[in-house]
Design a protein around this motif. Structure first.
Motif, PDB file in Angstrom:
ATOM      1  N   VAL A   1       4.968  -6.610   0.046  1.00 45.43           N
ATOM      2  CA  VAL A   1       5.891  -5.477   0.044  1.00 45.43           C
ATOM      3  C   VAL A   1       5.556  -4.534   1.195  1.00 45.43           C
ATOM      4  O   VAL A   1       4.490  -3.913   1.218  1.00 45.43           O
ATOM      5  CB  VAL A   1       5.808  -4.700  -1.295  1.00 45.43           C
ATOM      6  N   SER A   2       6.446  -4.451   2.143  1.00 45.92           N
ATOM      7  CA  SER A   2       6.236  -3.518   3.252  1.00 45.92           C
ATOM      8  C   SER A   2       7.570  -3.205   3.894  1.00 45.92           C
ATOM      9  O   SER A   2       8.251  -4.095   4.394  1.00 45.92           O
ATOM     10  CB  SER A   2       5.288  -4.138   4.294  1.00 45.92           C
ATOM     11  N   LYS A   3       7.917  -1.939   3.864  1.00 39.68           N
ATOM     12  CA  LYS A   3       9.172  -1.501   4.468  1.00 39.68           C
ATOM     13  C   LYS A   3       9.170  -1.790   5.967  1.00 39.68           C
ATOM     14  O   LYS A   3      10.107  -2.354   6.514  1.00 39.68           O
ATOM     15  CB  LYS A   3       9.324   0.002   4.197  1.00 39.68           C
TER      16      LYS A   3
ATOM     17  N   ILE B   1       0.852  -1.185   0.000  1.00 39.26           N
ATOM     18  CA  ILE B   1       0.000   0.000   0.000  1.00 39.26           C
ATOM     19  C   ILE B   1       0.892   1.240   0.000  1.00 39.26           C
ATOM     20  O   ILE B   1       2.066   1.172   0.393  1.00 39.26           O
ATOM     21  CB  ILE B   1      -0.953  -0.040   1.235  1.00 39.26           C
ATOM     22  N   GLY B   2       0.348   2.371  -0.435  1.00 38.02           N
ATOM     23  CA  GLY B   2       1.116   3.625  -0.445  1.00 38.02           C
ATOM     24  C   GLY B   2       2.343   3.481  -1.317  1.00 38.02           C
ATOM     25  O   GLY B   2       2.288   2.967  -2.439  1.00 38.02           O
ATOM     26  N   GLY B   3       3.482   3.879  -0.769  1.00 35.72           N
ATOM     27  CA  GLY B   3       4.721   3.833  -1.522  1.00 35.72           C
ATOM     28  C   GLY B   3       5.153   2.427  -1.902  1.00 35.72           C
ATOM     29  O   GLY B   3       6.006   2.245  -2.767  1.00 35.72           O
ATOM     30  N   SER B   4       4.566   1.435  -1.276  1.00 38.30           N
ATOM     31  CA  SER B   4       4.918   0.054  -1.613  1.00 38.30           C
ATOM     32  C   SER B   4       4.095  -0.477  -2.782  1.00 38.30           C
ATOM     33  O   SER B   4       4.251  -1.643  -3.154  1.00 38.30           O
ATOM     34  CB  SER B   4       4.735  -0.847  -0.377  1.00 38.30           C
ATOM     35  N   ALA B   5       3.201   0.342  -3.307  1.00 41.72           N
ATOM     36  CA  ALA B   5       2.339  -0.125  -4.398  1.00 41.72           C
ATOM     37  C   ALA B   5       2.215   0.874  -5.560  1.00 41.72           C
ATOM     38  O   ALA B   5       2.164   0.470  -6.728  1.00 41.72           O
ATOM     39  CB  ALA B   5       0.937  -0.411  -3.846  1.00 41.72           C
TER      40      ALA B   5
ATOM     41  N   ALA C   1       1.666  14.923  -1.594  1.00 37.94           N
ATOM     42  CA  ALA C   1       0.832  15.162  -0.408  1.00 37.94           C
ATOM     43  C   ALA C   1       1.531  14.709   0.871  1.00 37.94           C
ATOM     44  O   ALA C   1       1.611  15.452   1.856  1.00 37.94           O
ATOM     45  CB  ALA C   1      -0.494  14.423  -0.550  1.00 37.94           C
ATOM     46  N   GLU C   2       2.047  13.485   0.843  1.00 36.93           N
ATOM     47  CA  GLU C   2       2.605  12.933   2.081  1.00 36.93           C
ATOM     48  C   GLU C   2       3.926  13.621   2.437  1.00 36.93           C
ATOM     49  O   GLU C   2       4.299  13.728   3.598  1.00 36.93           O
ATOM     50  CB  GLU C   2       2.797  11.417   1.940  1.00 36.93           C
ATOM     51  N   SER C   3       4.628  14.096   1.420  1.00 34.37           N
ATOM     52  CA  SER C   3       5.908  14.750   1.692  1.00 34.37           C
ATOM     53  C   SER C   3       5.715  16.203   2.147  1.00 34.37           C
ATOM     54  O   SER C   3       6.456  16.685   3.005  1.00 34.37           O
ATOM     55  CB  SER C   3       6.790  14.745   0.435  1.00 34.37           C
TER      56      SER C   3
HETATM   57  O1  PA5 Z   1       5.620   6.698   1.728  1.00 41.91           O
HETATM   58  C1  PA5 Z   1       5.429   6.085   2.753  1.00 41.91           C
HETATM   59  O2  PA5 Z   1       6.301   5.967   3.644  1.00 41.91           O
HETATM   60  C2  PA5 Z   1       4.116   5.358   3.022  1.00 41.91           C
HETATM   61  O3  PA5 Z   1       3.162   5.676   2.068  1.00 41.91           O
HETATM   62  C3  PA5 Z   1       4.334   3.863   3.020  1.00 41.91           C
HETATM   63  O4  PA5 Z   1       4.822   3.463   1.791  1.00 41.91           O
HETATM   64  C4  PA5 Z   1       3.044   3.112   3.339  1.00 41.91           C
HETATM   65  O5  PA5 Z   1       2.500   3.569   4.540  1.00 41.91           O
HETATM   66  C5  PA5 Z   1       3.314   1.625   3.444  1.00 41.91           C
HETATM   67  O6  PA5 Z   1       4.283   1.377   4.393  1.00 41.91           O
HETATM   68  P1  PA5 Z   1       5.063   0.016   4.457  1.00 41.91           P
HETATM   69  O7  PA5 Z   1       5.867  -0.112   3.210  1.00 41.91           O
HETATM   70  O8  PA5 Z   1       5.892   0.113   5.678  1.00 41.91           O
HETATM   71  O9  PA5 Z   1       4.049  -1.080   4.539  1.00 41.91           O
END
Ligand code: PA5
Length: 465
Positions: free
Chosen positions: A144-146, A83-87, A290-292
């Motif tokens: 995929v998850s950091k 999700i988010g940056g992981s997708a 947006a998130e940055s």
């Molecule tokens: O940009 C970010 O840090 C977030 O959007 C993450 O990518 C998102 O919350 C997913 O996190 P994670 O990869 O830890 O599952």
């Protein structure tokens, strides 16, 4: 030929003094831009922002390329759980660089490459209907998850794991590949303890800056994207977008234009690709922007509540949906058009004797039409005093998509410095996450649950049903 920023329609000379940017404003920003540049480069040197270096990791890219080929040889379907940056980067680049209807094509038309689905939500209908489509025996899930703990991704993982075990028994582990932090987090631990195959997201790379790591590169390589060219495109643009001269660096300049416009009350950044293939670049950009940049505190700890609001639109589709608003609604937007110079294909528009009123289209093609419509919309907006700029790339190719996404990453960190906030964190999403953990019964969040209950119940609820 190259990435081009046409900012004519951002200038005061074209859209007027109130919302247009004057040369003197850019000039006045130059010393600050130079100082920011020095700080960014010093941080880069010290390894504070390692995303800068990802395009240059040739050895890692080769490893991922080979791994992608191996996955392609073995699996019919890949499903990214993230999700988010992981997708979002995978989604954007798959849309741009694989055939538009990749997942609908047969194996031969896909060049022997697997289908690639990206599941980035926990809507039970969406997840369930995707699982219903899959043949477990030929499916690999890339988790995929950091952090290795994001609730949406973990819930998907638990469901997919049980589903797979039920289908294939003890060999279920072979159907999962984890992409996560190299040392810490729950997924890394699972990989070690349970023997799941895994790849690492390099230290210090945040989700929304991770597209050029295994996060995006592995699934994309498996789906047939030339990740060497992708990284090569980013690397080739690097000298231009790390030049310290504001007026020569298009990423800095675009950040400055957006920042100055924000100061004039234009607080909405519309990203409007004129290309089906580039459609999801707007979604990826929306997150990084947006998130940055959306932050409560500046670097001095003062509450500032800043950040432009990204909006995605698609040309020409949204000319018939949103452009009326952009043209005549509030003066609160900057529109960025995103367009390839060459669409790679033109469909000629044939004549039709029975429809003489359509004769003006004869002899032209859809490529002419989409291009003309973008130009027409840009000029019409400018005529109405609406600032807009056009970012173009020569073609929709791996090389130019690499350049484009790298451009936006650098534009974003530079904009973060102009807004005087930290673009690399996201403290604002924690509160919602903690309430979610509390409501889902996670140990350690009992106090958060009481807080939620008092907040939710302590108000006079107004519901009309
Ligand atoms: O940009 C970010 O840090 C977030 O959007 C993450 O990518 C998102 O919350 C997913 O996190 P994670 O990869 O830890 O599952």
């Amino acid at each position: 030929m190259g990435l081009k920023l046409d900012f004519t329609n951002m200038t005061a000379a074209v859209v007027g003094e109130e919302f247009g940017v004057r040369d003197e404003e850019l000039e006045a920003l130059r010393p600050r831009a130079a100082a920011i540049h020095r700080t960014l480069m010093a941080g880069r040197e010290k390894g504070f922002s390692p995303f800068y270096e990802l395009p240059f990791q040739a050895r890692e890219a080769e490893t991922l390329m080979r791994a992608g080929d191996e996955l392609a040889g073995r699996w019919e379907t890949l499903v990214v759980l993230g999700i988010g940056g992981s997708a979002l980067g995978t989604t954007a680049l798959m849309r741009a660089l694989c055939p538009l209807h990749h997942n609908l094509l047969g194996p031969e038309a896909r060049g022997g490459r697997p289908r690639l689905f990206v599941l980035d939500n926990v809507d039970p209908a969406g997840v369930g209907e995707t699982l219903d489509l899959l043949d477990p025996g030929s499916t690999l899930f890339l988790v995929v998850s950091k952090s290795g703990s994001t609730v949406e991704t973990m819930a998907q993982f638990l469901i997919a794991r049980a589903w797979m075990e039920e289908a294939v028994g003890d060999s279920f582990r072979d159907h999962f590949l984890l992409i996560t932090d190299p040392v810490s987090g729950g997924l890394r631990q699972l990989a070690k303890q349970q023997g799941y195959a895994s790849f690492a997201i390099p230290e210090g790379i945040g989700g929304r800056f991770s597209v050029f790591s295994a996060v995006g590169l592995l699934p994309l390589a498996a789906a047939g994207v030339d990740i060497r060219a992708l990284l090569g495109g980013a690397a080739a643009l690097e000298p231009r977008v790390t030049s310290g001269e504001l007026l020569e660096n298009p990423a800095y300049l675009n950040a400055a234009l957006q920042f100055l416009s924000y100061g004039k009350g234009l607080r909405i950044s519309v990203m409007m690709p004129y290309s089906d293939r580039l459609r999801d670049v707007a979604g990826w950009f929306g997150q990084i922007w947006a998130e940055s940049l959306g932050k409560k505190y500046d670097l001095g700890g003062r509450a500032v509540h800043v950040g432009p609001t990204p909006v995605s639109a698609l040309g020409t589709t949204d000319q018939h949906s949103q452009v009326q608003l952009y043209m005549e609604g509030p003066f609160d937007k900057v529109v960025t058009f995103l367009a390839p110079e060459d669409y790679g294909r033109n469909l000629p528009i044939p004549a039709y004797a029975a429809a003489p009123h359509l004769g003006y289209l004869e002899g032209q093609g859809l490529e002419d039409l989409i291009r003309v419509e973008q130009q027409a919309t840009a000029v019409a907006l400018a005529k109405n005093g609406r600032p807009n700029c056009t970012l173009s790339i020569p073609e929709v190719s791996a090389e130019w998509l690499g350049a484009l996404l790298y451009f936006f990453e650098i534009q974003t960190v530079f904009a973060g410095a102009l807004f005087d906030i930290n673009p690399l964190d996201q403290p604002g999403v924690e509160e919602g996450k903690e309430f979610t953990y509390a409501l889902m019964g996670r140990a350690g969040f009992e106090q958060k649950l009481s807080e939620f209950n008092s907040l939710a119940q302590g108000v006079n609820r107004r519901i009309l049903s």
